[in-house]
Design an enzyme around this catalytic site. Structure first.
Site, PDB file in Angstrom:
ATOM      1  N   GLY A 139      87.308 104.983  13.709  1.00  0.00           N
ATOM      2  CA  GLY A 139      87.526 106.256  12.991  1.00  0.00           C
ATOM      3  C   GLY A 139      87.422 105.890  11.724  1.00  0.00           C
ATOM      4  O   GLY A 139      87.758 104.846  10.961  1.00  0.00           O
ATOM      5  N   ASN A 140      87.288 107.143  10.504  1.00  0.00           N
ATOM      6  CA  ASN A 140      88.533 106.611   9.658  1.00  0.00           C
ATOM      7  C   ASN A 140      88.545 108.123   8.680  1.00  0.00           C
ATOM      8  O   ASN A 140      88.797 109.107   9.389  1.00  0.00           O
ATOM      9  CB  ASN A 140      86.723 106.269   8.275  1.00  0.00           C
ATOM     10  CG  ASN A 140      85.725 106.968   8.329  1.00  0.00           C
ATOM     11  OD1 ASN A 140      85.971 108.238   7.791  1.00  0.00           O
ATOM     12  ND2 ASN A 140      84.590 106.571   9.021  1.00  0.00           N
ATOM     13  N   HIS A 141      89.003 107.881   7.844  1.00  0.00           N
ATOM     14  CA  HIS A 141      89.506 109.423   6.885  1.00  0.00           C
ATOM     15  C   HIS A 141      89.207 110.678   5.888  1.00  0.00           C
ATOM     16  O   HIS A 141      89.932 111.144   6.121  1.00  0.00           O
ATOM     17  CB  HIS A 141      90.941 108.432   6.107  1.00  0.00           C
ATOM     18  CG  HIS A 141      92.101 107.657   6.500  1.00  0.00           C
ATOM     19  ND1 HIS A 141      92.708 107.995   7.391  1.00  0.00           N
ATOM     20  CD2 HIS A 141      92.103 106.742   5.734  1.00  0.00           C
ATOM     21  CE1 HIS A 141      94.147 107.672   7.498  1.00  0.00           C
ATOM     22  NE2 HIS A 141      93.520 105.835   7.007  1.00  0.00           N
TER      23      HIS A 141
END
Ligand code: CTP
Length: 394
Positions: free
Chosen positions: A206-208
């Protein structure tokens, strides 16, 4: 500008409640139709008779009056806007927590119209962390919080917390309704949040991204009259029930949702941080650890913005984002052309207060006419206003 606008005024228990009489007078003079709800505490501060005379409508206080029940749902549907002025600390806390213990709260909780509030309290209450948290919460629900003014307070102290003056509130309402016209009838889709690409039943790539910027844009678009469809990746943000929200997990699901929705849209705003790669194989069982190093084979996801750029009609607008860490302007301009977007909004992770998770952002907007618009670091809500203003310019 307020002619025939239906304004539902909620008055709560605050010394500033006497100013509600001035506000009602000004609203009626400006052509608005005003209905008023008082909390039980408010009637200690301002007389229902004064307000009913000025508004030319009965003032409502109780959910049940003698043997009749007030239809709170119809009041919230009747109004073009619900304005709580003054908003006391107590009613603010009830709005944040969803407490329904009087007619005003029942109407607020079931209102389908936009809700704006004009807080009024002493400075120490205004500065209390609980007040700040509650204001942020109701802002996240999609309510508009009008700024307080500084000056003499009921306590005799001088400080922040005075309710916005009635004349300024009327000016604000005029601006609100004129801005609201500009996107009315327009259908807009907004993508927001990250995507999660599963590796196995317990892990993902995923990412932030928090989705805050996209949500702020969706709220701003809705405020300007657009009908918004929000296509939202996994996030814990609370989403107001203002728009049609389609929840997705992966880049492929986001692509499918966008492909299905876009032909029906006038505008698409692609603020999601979509994964560029996804695992080729998703293990059915949890991947067990071993001593050997492992590598994961990834394949490219479909570039949704690029696809929409290739398929968009001449009457559709496409707004993309660029999140960069170096050579920002050049990469952003390249994306504008390669993805056939009408605007690219650049965030640089090198700017303090910009990017993932923050409540602020700093953007630069490039348009297809070759113009560049630079902006300072602002709250995501104010950044959303700037972005929507640029869309309206187009
Ligand atoms: N985007 C998209 N689909 C993808 C990847 C990105 O629609 N699979 C969109 C984003 O929503 C954003 C824009 O493309 O509006 C740019 O995203 P960004 O991550 O900055 O750039 P990429 O095109 O992915 O290129 P790179 O990661 O190499 O910078």
């Amino acid at each position: 500008m307020l002619k025939e606008k239906k304004i539902l005024l909620g008055v709560t228990g605050s010394i500033a409640a006497y100013k509600a009489a001035i506000l009602v007078r000004l609203l009626v003079k400006a052509g608005a139709e005003v209905k008023i709800i008082l909390t039980p505490a408010a009637k200690e501060f301002v007389s229902p008779l004064t307000l009913s005379t000025l508004s030319r409508n009965p003032v409502l206080i109780d959910l049940v009056h003698e043997d009749t029940w007030q239809n709170h749902v119809s009041l919230g549907r009747w109004a073009d806007i619900m304005l709580l002025a003054p908003l006391s600390c107590n009613t603010l806390a009830k709005m944040a927590s969803g407490t329904c213990d009087n007619l005003l709260m029942a109407v607020y909780l079931s209102a389908t119209c936009k809700v704006a509030v004009a807080p009024a309290m002493d400075e120490d209450m205004w500065l209390h962390p609980a007040t700040k948290r509650n204001l942020q919460m109701i802002g996240n629900y999609g309510n508009i919080v009008l700024p307080v003014e500084s000056g003499e307070l009921a306590s005799g102290l001088i400080g922040e917390g005075r309710m916005m003056e009635p004349a300024a509130m009327v000016e604000w309402l005029k601006k609100y309704f004129s801005a609201g016209q500009l996107l009315s009838g327009k259908k807009v889709m907004v993508t927001a949040g990250p995507t999660y690409e599963p590796l196995d039943p317990v892990r993902f790539i995923g990412n932030h991204s928090s989705g805050k910027m996209g949500l702020a844009i969706a709220i701003e678009l809705e405020k300007r009259g657009a009908t918004v469809t929000l296509i939202l990746g996994p996030t814990s943000l609370q989403i107001p029930a203002l728009f049609n929200t389609i929840r997705v997990q992966t880049a492929a699901e986001m692509f499918d949702a966008c492909e299905a929705v876009f032909p029906n849209m006038d505008i698409a705003v692609m603020s999601a941080a979509v994964a560029d790669y996804t695992p080729i194989v998703v293990n059915e069982e949890k991947i067990k650890k071993s001593d050997a190093a492992i590598s994961i084979a990834l394949t490219k996801t479909k570039d949704i913005l690029k696809y929409l750029g290739e398929t968009k009609r001449a009457d559709q607008l496409l707004i993309g984002f660029a999140l960069e860490t170096s050579d920002e302007e050049n990469y952003a301009k390249k994306k504008l052309i390669e993805k056939n977007a009408d605007l690219i909004v650049l965030n640089s992770l090198n700017d303090v207060g910009a990017g993932f998770g923050h409540d602020t952002n700093k953007i630069t907007i490039f348009d297809k006419l070759g113009n560049t618009h630079y902006f300072d670091t602002k709250s995501k809500k104010d950044v959303a206003e700037d972005i929507v203003n640029q869309i309206i310019q187009l």
